[in-house]
Design a protein around this motif. Structure first.
Motif, PDB file in Angstrom:
ATOM      1  N   LYS A 158      40.397  42.711  39.410  1.00  0.00           N
ATOM      2  CA  LYS A 158      39.037  42.617  39.955  1.00  0.00           C
ATOM      3  C   LYS A 158      38.267  43.921  39.713  1.00  0.00           C
ATOM      4  CE  LYS A 158      38.359  40.608  44.002  1.00  0.00           C
ATOM      5  NZ  LYS A 158      37.616  39.360  43.749  1.00  0.00           N
ATOM      6  N   ASN A 159      38.942  45.061  39.896  1.00  0.00           N
ATOM      7  CA  ASN A 159      38.286  46.344  39.628  1.00  0.00           C
ATOM      8  C   ASN A 159      37.897  46.467  38.155  1.00  0.00           C
ATOM      9  OD1 ASN A 159      38.501  47.216  42.284  1.00  0.00           O
ATOM     10  ND2 ASN A 159      40.483  48.224  41.952  1.00  0.00           N
ATOM     11  N   PHE A 160      38.786  46.008  37.271  1.00  0.00           N
ATOM     12  CA  PHE A 160      38.492  46.023  35.833  1.00  0.00           C
ATOM     13  C   PHE A 160      37.263  45.176  35.515  1.00  0.00           C
ATOM     14  CE2 PHE A 160      39.020  43.406  31.993  1.00  0.00           C
ATOM     15  CZ  PHE A 160      38.862  44.378  31.019  1.00  0.00           C
ATOM     16  N   SER A 161      37.187  43.992  36.107  1.00  0.00           N
ATOM     17  CA  SER A 161      36.051  43.100  35.831  1.00  0.00           C
ATOM     18  C   SER A 161      34.745  43.707  36.332  1.00  0.00           C
ATOM     19  CB  SER A 161      36.288  41.721  36.469  1.00  0.00           C
ATOM     20  OG  SER A 161      36.294  41.815  37.887  1.00  0.00           O
TER      21      SER A 161
ATOM     22  N   LEU B 219      48.362  35.704  36.703  1.00  0.00           N
ATOM     23  CA  LEU B 219      47.158  34.907  36.465  1.00  0.00           C
ATOM     24  C   LEU B 219      47.431  33.793  35.469  1.00  0.00           C
ATOM     25  CD1 LEU B 219      43.966  34.921  37.017  1.00  0.00           C
ATOM     26  CD2 LEU B 219      43.818  36.034  34.790  1.00  0.00           C
ATOM     27  N   GLN B 220      48.068  34.137  34.345  1.00  0.00           N
ATOM     28  CA  GLN B 220      48.316  33.147  33.298  1.00  0.00           C
ATOM     29  C   GLN B 220      49.334  32.094  33.720  1.00  0.00           C
ATOM     30  OE1 GLN B 220      49.385  35.420  29.832  1.00  0.00           O
ATOM     31  NE2 GLN B 220      47.314  36.257  29.538  1.00  0.00           N
TER      32      GLN B 220
ATOM     33  N   SER C 146      41.950  39.345  46.607  1.00  0.00           N
ATOM     34  CA  SER C 146      41.640  40.776  46.560  1.00  0.00           C
ATOM     35  C   SER C 146      42.882  41.655  46.482  1.00  0.00           C
ATOM     36  CB  SER C 146      40.803  41.179  47.778  1.00  0.00           C
ATOM     37  OG  SER C 146      39.582  40.494  47.784  1.00  0.00           O
ATOM     38  N   GLU C 147      43.971  41.235  47.089  1.00  0.00           N
ATOM     39  CA  GLU C 147      45.185  42.054  47.086  1.00  0.00           C
ATOM     40  C   GLU C 147      46.065  41.751  45.876  1.00  0.00           C
ATOM     41  OE1 GLU C 147      45.884  44.563  48.998  1.00  0.00           O
ATOM     42  OE2 GLU C 147      43.995  44.281  50.074  1.00  0.00           O
ATOM     43  N   LYS C 148      46.239  40.479  45.580  1.00  0.00           N
ATOM     44  CA  LYS C 148      47.131  40.075  44.492  1.00  0.00           C
ATOM     45  C   LYS C 148      46.592  40.506  43.133  1.00  0.00           C
ATOM     46  CE  LYS C 148      49.658  36.067  42.725  1.00  0.00           C
ATOM     47  NZ  LYS C 148      49.888  34.612  42.859  1.00  0.00           N
ATOM     48  N   PHE C 149      45.240  40.468  42.970  1.00  0.00           N
ATOM     49  CA  PHE C 149      44.620  40.797  41.682  1.00  0.00           C
ATOM     50  C   PHE C 149      43.652  41.975  41.836  1.00  0.00           C
ATOM     51  CE2 PHE C 149      45.555  36.210  41.507  1.00  0.00           C
ATOM     52  CZ  PHE C 149      46.413  36.191  40.418  1.00  0.00           C
TER      53      PHE C 149
ATOM     54  N   PHE D  69      34.346  33.390  38.850  1.00  0.00           N
ATOM     55  CA  PHE D  69      35.812  33.281  38.738  1.00  0.00           C
ATOM     56  C   PHE D  69      36.490  34.572  39.184  1.00  0.00           C
ATOM     57  CE2 PHE D  69      39.462  34.426  36.041  1.00  0.00           C
ATOM     58  CZ  PHE D  69      40.385  33.498  36.510  1.00  0.00           C
ATOM     59  N   TYR D  70      36.029  35.704  38.667  1.00  0.00           N
ATOM     60  CA  TYR D  70      36.650  36.975  39.049  1.00  0.00           C
ATOM     61  C   TYR D  70      36.398  37.295  40.524  1.00  0.00           C
ATOM     62  CZ  TYR D  70      38.072  38.224  34.314  1.00  0.00           C
ATOM     63  OH  TYR D  70      38.688  38.259  33.092  1.00  0.00           O
ATOM     64  N   ALA D  71      35.247  36.900  41.030  1.00  0.00           N
ATOM     65  CA  ALA D  71      34.948  37.144  42.443  1.00  0.00           C
ATOM     66  C   ALA D  71      35.859  36.322  43.360  1.00  0.00           C
ATOM     67  CB  ALA D  71      33.489  36.827  42.737  1.00  0.00           C
ATOM     68  N   SER D  72      36.327  35.174  42.866  1.00  0.00           N
ATOM     69  CA  SER D  72      37.152  34.289  43.695  1.00  0.00           C
ATOM     70  C   SER D  72      38.628  34.674  43.704  1.00  0.00           C
ATOM     71  CB  SER D  72      37.020  32.841  43.204  1.00  0.00           C
ATOM     72  OG  SER D  72      37.558  32.708  41.889  1.00  0.00           O
ATOM     73  N   LEU D  73      39.048  35.613  42.842  1.00  0.00           N
ATOM     74  CA  LEU D  73      40.449  36.016  42.806  1.00  0.00           C
ATOM     75  C   LEU D  73      40.854  36.722  44.101  1.00  0.00           C
ATOM     76  CD1 LEU D  73      40.795  37.398  39.148  1.00  0.00           C
ATOM     77  CD2 LEU D  73      41.451  35.148  40.016  1.00  0.00           C
TER      78      LEU D  73
END
Length: 305
Positions: free
Chosen positions: A237-240, A206-207, A230-233, A224-228
């Motif tokens: 996404k679950n943490f958010s 991400l960084q 789904s597989e890579k992050f 922002f978190y919704a747009s990440l």
């Protein structure tokens, strides 16, 4: 608070006293025309009652003396120390009300509200230090009184520090996850090594992505978190999701009380529980009905003739 509430009840709970007091304030051309009731279930009630009574304290004492009404409030107002306590209570309740207002409203998340709480704890420490030094810059009403060093010490060391300790105790659970709040709100600035192990690799990816950094700067945090990806992050996404669903405020719950009062009145006593549940759900959420689907699902339409 007790003498103030008893004085308000003496005025407002008796119709004759209430009418005479309002006329009394009008004759004196006071800034206010009435005193306020104290309601325990309302957020800002206590602070507003104290402030209004402070604004009309002289008129209240004059009214009680004119009516020959015996009241604790009138006797306490003759004590300089109690009046200083009264001024301090009004000032600190104004600050608590300001904080309370910031902690209410739709669309606020736990990490945002905790920032306000942390800031208020630091303010309390500053206020205590300044009061100990006889500096009343943040206490305008107390500044108008003659405050002894003993009273300053009492307000700073006993009252304000006790209030700060109570805030620390009540928000200890949020303090325990403060690091997770920081990661959620500033994922590009956090230290990867201090993050949970399952998030570290995804945080590095991400960084390293400048396009995601620009997206983070231009979009609301939830979007922002919704747009990440789904597989890579996946873990990020679950943490958010876990952090965003933390129940941070009772605003929505308390909002239902006035809605319930309006809808379940004596004129609408035939509302069923299911009807009322639907009304509350629509009133307290941002749901937008899909009217086309509702119309299409109707088994029979009534046409105008």
């Amino acid at each position: 608070m007790d003498p103030v509430v008893r004085a308000v009840n003496l005025i407002r709970a008796r119709g004759l006293n209430h009418r005479q007091f309002r006329s009394f304030l009008e004759d004196f051309e006071a800034d206010f025309t009435d005193v306020l009731y104290h309601t325990n279930i309302r957020w800002l009630s206590m602070g507003k009652v104290l402030k209004r009574m402070w604004d009309v304290k002289d008129e209240v004492v004059m009214f009680f003396n004119m009516k020959d009404i015996s009241c604790d409030f009138s006797r306490e107002m003759e004590c300089d120390e109690w009046v200083c306590d009264f001024a301090f209570a009004v000032d600190i309740m104004q600050k608590l009300n300001e904080l309370n207002t910031k902690l209410q409203g739709k669309g606020l998340f736990a990490h945002e509200l905790y920032v306000e709480v942390k800031a208020f704890q630091s303010k309390l420490q500053l206020f205590a230090k300044q009061l100990k030094e006889q500096n009343f810059v943040h206490f305008p009403l107390l500044k108008t009184r003659t405050v002894t060093q003993a009273l300053s010490d009492k307000y700073s060391s006993q009252q304000l520090m006790a209030l700060r300790d109570e805030f620390i105790r009540r928000f200890a659970d949020f303090k325990a996850i403060e690091g997770q709040f920081d990661l959620l709100s500033s994922p590009f600035a956090c230290d990867v090594e201090t993050a949970a192990e399952e998030l570290q690799v995804e945080l590095i990816d991400l960084q390293a992505d400048n396009s995601l950094k620009r997206l983070f700067e231009n979009k609301p945090l939830v979007e922002f978190y919704a747009s990440l990806h789904s597989e890579k992050f996946k873990n990020l996404k679950n943490f958010s999701r876990k952090m965003f669903v933390i129940f941070a405020s009772t605003y929505i719950c308390e909002q239902t009380f006035p809605i319930l009062k309006v809808n379940k009145s004596k004129n609408r006593s035939l509302l069923t529980d299911s009807n009322l549940q639907s009304v509350l759900r629509i009133s307290t959420s941002n749901l937008t009905p899909n009217f086309n689907k509702l119309v299409n699902d109707c088994s029979q339409l009534h046409h105008c003739h």
